[in-house]
Design a protein around this motif. Structure first.
Motif, PDB file in Angstrom:
ATOM      1  N   THR A 115       9.032   1.274  -2.346  1.00 12.23           N
ATOM      2  CA  THR A 115       8.267   1.922  -3.402  1.00 12.23           C
ATOM      3  C   THR A 115       7.667   0.864  -4.319  1.00 12.23           C
ATOM      4  OG1 THR A 115       8.353   3.637  -5.119  1.00 12.23           O
ATOM      5  CG2 THR A 115      10.288   2.232  -4.889  1.00 12.23           C
ATOM      6  N   PHE A 116       6.483   1.157  -4.843  1.00 13.58           N
ATOM      7  CA  PHE A 116       5.766   0.200  -5.687  1.00 13.58           C
ATOM      8  C   PHE A 116       5.154   0.939  -6.864  1.00 13.58           C
ATOM      9  CE2 PHE A 116       5.979  -1.434  -1.440  1.00 13.58           C
ATOM     10  CZ  PHE A 116       6.436  -2.728  -1.642  1.00 13.58           C
ATOM     11  N   GLY A 117       4.922   0.200  -7.962  1.00 10.15           N
ATOM     12  CA  GLY A 117       4.439   0.850  -9.167  1.00 10.15           C
ATOM     13  C   GLY A 117       3.211   0.213  -9.764  1.00 10.15           C
ATOM     14  N   LEU A 118       2.468   1.046 -10.483  1.00 16.01           N
ATOM     15  CA  LEU A 118       1.266   0.611 -11.190  1.00 16.01           C
ATOM     16  C   LEU A 118       1.448   0.913 -12.667  1.00 16.01           C
ATOM     17  CD1 LEU A 118       0.142   2.271  -8.345  1.00 16.01           C
ATOM     18  CD2 LEU A 118      -1.738   0.808  -9.014  1.00 16.01           C
ATOM     19  N   VAL A 119       1.412  -0.137 -13.466  1.00 23.16           N
ATOM     20  CA  VAL A 119       1.525   0.013 -14.912  1.00 23.16           C
ATOM     21  C   VAL A 119       0.433  -0.821 -15.569  1.00 23.16           C
ATOM     22  CG1 VAL A 119       3.272  -1.807 -15.235  1.00 23.16           C
ATOM     23  CG2 VAL A 119       3.060   0.010 -16.925  1.00 23.16           C
ATOM     24  N   GLU A 120      -0.211  -0.226 -16.547  1.00 19.56           N
ATOM     25  CA  GLU A 120      -1.352  -0.845 -17.216  1.00 19.56           C
ATOM     26  C   GLU A 120      -0.976  -1.173 -18.660  1.00 19.56           C
ATOM     27  OE1 GLU A 120      -6.028   0.293 -18.035  1.00 19.56           O
ATOM     28  OE2 GLU A 120      -4.585   1.880 -17.625  1.00 19.56           O
ATOM     29  N   ARG A 121      -1.470  -2.315 -19.122  1.00 20.54           N
ATOM     30  CA  ARG A 121      -1.334  -2.693 -20.529  1.00 20.54           C
ATOM     31  C   ARG A 121      -2.611  -3.408 -20.943  1.00 20.54           C
ATOM     32  NH1 ARG A 121       2.688  -7.359 -22.065  1.00 20.54           N
ATOM     33  NH2 ARG A 121       0.828  -8.516 -21.517  1.00 20.54           N
ATOM     34  N   ASP A 122      -3.265  -2.902 -21.970  1.00 17.15           N
ATOM     35  CA  ASP A 122      -4.499  -3.505 -22.481  1.00 17.15           C
ATOM     36  C   ASP A 122      -5.546  -3.704 -21.382  1.00 17.15           C
ATOM     37  OD1 ASP A 122      -3.301  -3.644 -25.019  1.00 17.15           O
ATOM     38  OD2 ASP A 122      -2.455  -5.621 -24.593  1.00 17.15           O
ATOM     39  N   PRO A 127       9.165   5.876 -14.136  1.00 18.61           N
ATOM     40  CA  PRO A 127       8.213   6.433 -13.177  1.00 18.61           C
ATOM     41  C   PRO A 127       7.657   7.759 -13.700  1.00 18.61           C
ATOM     42  CG  PRO A 127      10.203   5.703 -12.066  1.00 18.61           C
ATOM     43  CD  PRO A 127      10.486   5.657 -13.535  1.00 18.61           C
ATOM     44  N   GLU A 128       6.347   7.970 -13.494  1.00 20.51           N
ATOM     45  CA  GLU A 128       5.700   9.198 -13.946  1.00 20.51           C
ATOM     46  C   GLU A 128       5.258  10.052 -12.769  1.00 20.51           C
ATOM     47  OE1 GLU A 128       3.903   8.377 -18.267  1.00 20.51           O
ATOM     48  OE2 GLU A 128       2.732   7.460 -16.664  1.00 20.51           O
ATOM     49  N   ASP A 129       4.234   9.617 -12.050  1.00 15.07           N
ATOM     50  CA  ASP A 129       3.668  10.421 -10.965  1.00 15.07           C
ATOM     51  C   ASP A 129       3.610   9.621  -9.673  1.00 15.07           C
ATOM     52  OD1 ASP A 129       2.999  12.785 -12.502  1.00 15.07           O
ATOM     53  OD2 ASP A 129       1.447  11.562 -13.446  1.00 15.07           O
ATOM     54  N   ARG A 130       3.954  10.291  -8.567  1.00 10.74           N
ATOM     55  CA  ARG A 130       3.824   9.667  -7.242  1.00 10.74           C
ATOM     56  C   ARG A 130       2.357   9.820  -6.830  1.00 10.74           C
ATOM     57  NH1 ARG A 130       5.232  10.444  -1.478  1.00 10.74           N
ATOM     58  NH2 ARG A 130       6.633   8.753  -0.872  1.00 10.74           N
ATOM     59  N   LEU A 131       1.627   8.742  -6.968  1.00  7.56           N
ATOM     60  CA  LEU A 131       0.177   8.734  -6.768  1.00  7.56           C
ATOM     61  C   LEU A 131      -0.196   8.951  -5.303  1.00  7.56           C
ATOM     62  CD1 LEU A 131      -2.643   8.086  -8.057  1.00  7.56           C
ATOM     63  CD2 LEU A 131      -2.185   5.696  -7.480  1.00  7.56           C
ATOM     64  N   THR A 132       0.499   8.265  -4.409  1.00  8.59           N
ATOM     65  CA  THR A 132       0.157   8.314  -2.998  1.00  8.59           C
ATOM     66  C   THR A 132       1.298   7.735  -2.174  1.00  8.59           C
ATOM     67  OG1 THR A 132      -1.622   7.834  -1.414  1.00  8.59           O
ATOM     68  CG2 THR A 132      -1.011   6.054  -2.931  1.00  8.59           C
ATOM     69  N   GLU A 133       1.132   7.780  -0.867  1.00  9.72           N
ATOM     70  CA  GLU A 133       2.113   7.227   0.061  1.00  9.72           C
ATOM     71  C   GLU A 133       1.372   6.439   1.123  1.00  9.72           C
ATOM     72  OE1 GLU A 133       5.360   8.889   3.305  1.00  9.72           O
ATOM     73  OE2 GLU A 133       4.937  10.066   1.512  1.00  9.72           O
ATOM     74  N   ALA A 134       1.929   5.303   1.499  1.00 11.53           N
ATOM     75  CA  ALA A 134       1.308   4.483   2.543  1.00 11.53           C
ATOM     76  C   ALA A 134       2.367   3.572   3.151  1.00 11.53           C
ATOM     77  CB  ALA A 134       0.155   3.657   1.969  1.00 11.53           C
ATOM     78  N   GLY A 138       6.288   5.478  -1.426  1.00 10.89           N
ATOM     79  CA  GLY A 138       5.393   5.916  -2.479  1.00 10.89           C
ATOM     80  C   GLY A 138       4.894   4.814  -3.388  1.00 10.89           C
ATOM     81  N   PHE A 139       3.707   5.063  -3.924  1.00 13.13           N
ATOM     82  CA  PHE A 139       3.125   4.261  -4.987  1.00 13.13           C
ATOM     83  C   PHE A 139       3.099   5.152  -6.217  1.00 13.13           C
ATOM     84  CE2 PHE A 139       1.785   2.145  -1.216  1.00 13.13           C
ATOM     85  CZ  PHE A 139       1.706   0.802  -1.551  1.00 13.13           C
ATOM     86  N   TRP A 140       3.687   4.695  -7.303  1.00  8.91           N
ATOM     87  CA  TRP A 140       3.901   5.491  -8.501  1.00  8.91           C
ATOM     88  C   TRP A 140       3.142   4.916  -9.694  1.00  8.91           C
ATOM     89  CZ3 TRP A 140       7.531   9.572  -9.161  1.00  8.91           C
ATOM     90  CH2 TRP A 140       8.256   9.889  -8.008  1.00  8.91           C
ATOM     91  N   TRP A 178      -5.388  -0.698  -1.702  1.00  6.97           N
ATOM     92  CA  TRP A 178      -5.850   0.674  -1.569  1.00  6.97           C
ATOM     93  C   TRP A 178      -5.251   1.548  -2.669  1.00  6.97           C
ATOM     94  CZ3 TRP A 178      -2.923   5.067  -0.445  1.00  6.97           C
ATOM     95  CH2 TRP A 178      -3.674   6.225  -0.203  1.00  6.97           C
ATOM     96  N   ALA A 179      -3.957   1.368  -2.973  1.00 15.10           N
ATOM     97  CA  ALA A 179      -3.304   2.159  -4.012  1.00 15.10           C
ATOM     98  C   ALA A 179      -3.942   1.888  -5.378  1.00 15.10           C
ATOM     99  CB  ALA A 179      -1.809   1.868  -4.046  1.00 15.10           C
ATOM    100  N   VAL A 180      -4.320   0.631  -5.643  1.00 12.14           N
ATOM    101  CA  VAL A 180      -4.977   0.309  -6.911  1.00 12.14           C
ATOM    102  C   VAL A 180      -6.335   1.014  -6.995  1.00 12.14           C
ATOM    103  CG1 VAL A 180      -5.979  -1.532  -8.332  1.00 12.14           C
ATOM    104  CG2 VAL A 180      -3.759  -1.879  -7.221  1.00 12.14           C
ATOM    105  N   VAL A 181      -7.092   1.006  -5.906  1.00 13.87           N
ATOM    106  CA  VAL A 181      -8.389   1.697  -5.898  1.00 13.87           C
ATOM    107  C   VAL A 181      -8.185   3.193  -6.120  1.00 13.87           C
ATOM    108  CG1 VAL A 181     -10.388   2.318  -4.472  1.00 13.87           C
ATOM    109  CG2 VAL A 181      -9.564  -0.054  -4.518  1.00 13.87           C
ATOM    110  N   LYS A 182      -7.213   3.778  -5.435  1.00 15.61           N
ATOM    111  CA  LYS A 182      -6.923   5.214  -5.617  1.00 15.61           C
ATOM    112  C   LYS A 182      -6.555   5.490  -7.075  1.00 15.61           C
ATOM    113  CE  LYS A 182      -4.518   9.033  -3.421  1.00 15.61           C
ATOM    114  NZ  LYS A 182      -5.680   9.901  -3.332  1.00 15.61           N
ATOM    115  N   TRP A 183      -5.760   4.622  -7.678  1.00 15.97           N
ATOM    116  CA  TRP A 183      -5.353   4.772  -9.077  1.00 15.97           C
ATOM    117  C   TRP A 183      -6.566   4.673 -10.001  1.00 15.97           C
ATOM    118  CZ3 TRP A 183      -5.243   0.473 -12.595  1.00 15.97           C
ATOM    119  CH2 TRP A 183      -4.664   0.763 -13.831  1.00 15.97           C
ATOM    120  N   LEU A 184      -7.433   3.687  -9.749  1.00 15.67           N
ATOM    121  CA  LEU A 184      -8.648   3.533 -10.571  1.00 15.67           C
ATOM    122  C   LEU A 184      -9.517   4.784 -10.488  1.00 15.67           C
ATOM    123  CD1 LEU A 184      -9.633  -0.166  -9.854  1.00 15.67           C
ATOM    124  CD2 LEU A 184      -9.037   0.805 -12.089  1.00 15.67           C
ATOM    125  N   ARG A 185      -9.687   5.308  -9.286  1.00 21.16           N
ATOM    126  CA  ARG A 185     -10.542   6.494  -9.096  1.00 21.16           C
ATOM    127  C   ARG A 185      -9.920   7.730  -9.747  1.00 21.16           C
ATOM    128  NH1 ARG A 185     -14.736   6.352  -5.499  1.00 21.16           N
ATOM    129  NH2 ARG A 185     -14.406   8.529  -4.949  1.00 21.16           N
TER     130      ARG A 185
END
Length: 148
Positions: free
Chosen positions: A20-27, A74-81, A98-100, A138-145
């Motif tokens: 499992t991997f995560g995406l967290v944004e700051r500034d 963790p908040e939302d399971r964005l996708t799976e790959a 999952g990518f969260w 791909w998960a980062v692009v999906k998250w951006l979109r």
């Protein structure tokens, strides 16, 4: 059905590894991990293997702490790959899971125990081009979109 990235090389027996991997944004920047392998260094999203009876969420919290010192929820399971690749020791693995999206709640340097991992904050588009695994990019692009 999950997406499969990478190519399985003939003759190699790829071990399925729940991850499992995560995406967290700051500034406006995305948390990434620079893994120091000398000239073979690379960037990954924070995360990794799901151990034993852990849930993806539990593994994600542990991996973020071990790799970056960041304390997350963790908040939302964005996708799976899944991603075929060879680990540093050469063993063939197919990371699948999952990518969260995660929320940053704190920082505790004492939890970071992977000395070859360094937290870096990258512009998301820069991350897309620099991440080692296609599944991560791909998960980062999906998250951006999803933010549009």
């Amino acid at each position: 059905m999950k997406l499969q990235f990478g190519t399985a090389r003939p003759g190699l027996d790829y071990i399925h590894r729940a991850a499992t991997f995560g995406l967290v944004e700051r500034d406006g920047k995305l948390a990434c991990v620079r893994v120091d392998r000398g000239e073979g260094s690379y960037f990954d999203l924070p995360g990794g293997a799901v151990d034993g009876e852990e849930s993806e969420q539990q593994a994600l919290v542990r991996e973020f702490a071990e790799e970056t010192g960041l304390i997350v929820e963790p908040e939302d399971r964005l996708t799976e790959a899944a991603q075929y690749f060879r680990k540093t020791d050469g063993s063939p693995v197919n990371n699948a899971g999952g990518f969260w999206t995660v929320r940053l709640t704190g920082f505790d340097a004492s939890t970071q125990c992977e000395d070859d991992h360094e937290l870096v904050w990258l512009d998301p588009l820069d991350a897309v081009s620099r991440l080692r695994h296609e599944a991560h990019a791909w998960a980062v692009v999906k998250w951006l979109r999803s933010k549009i």
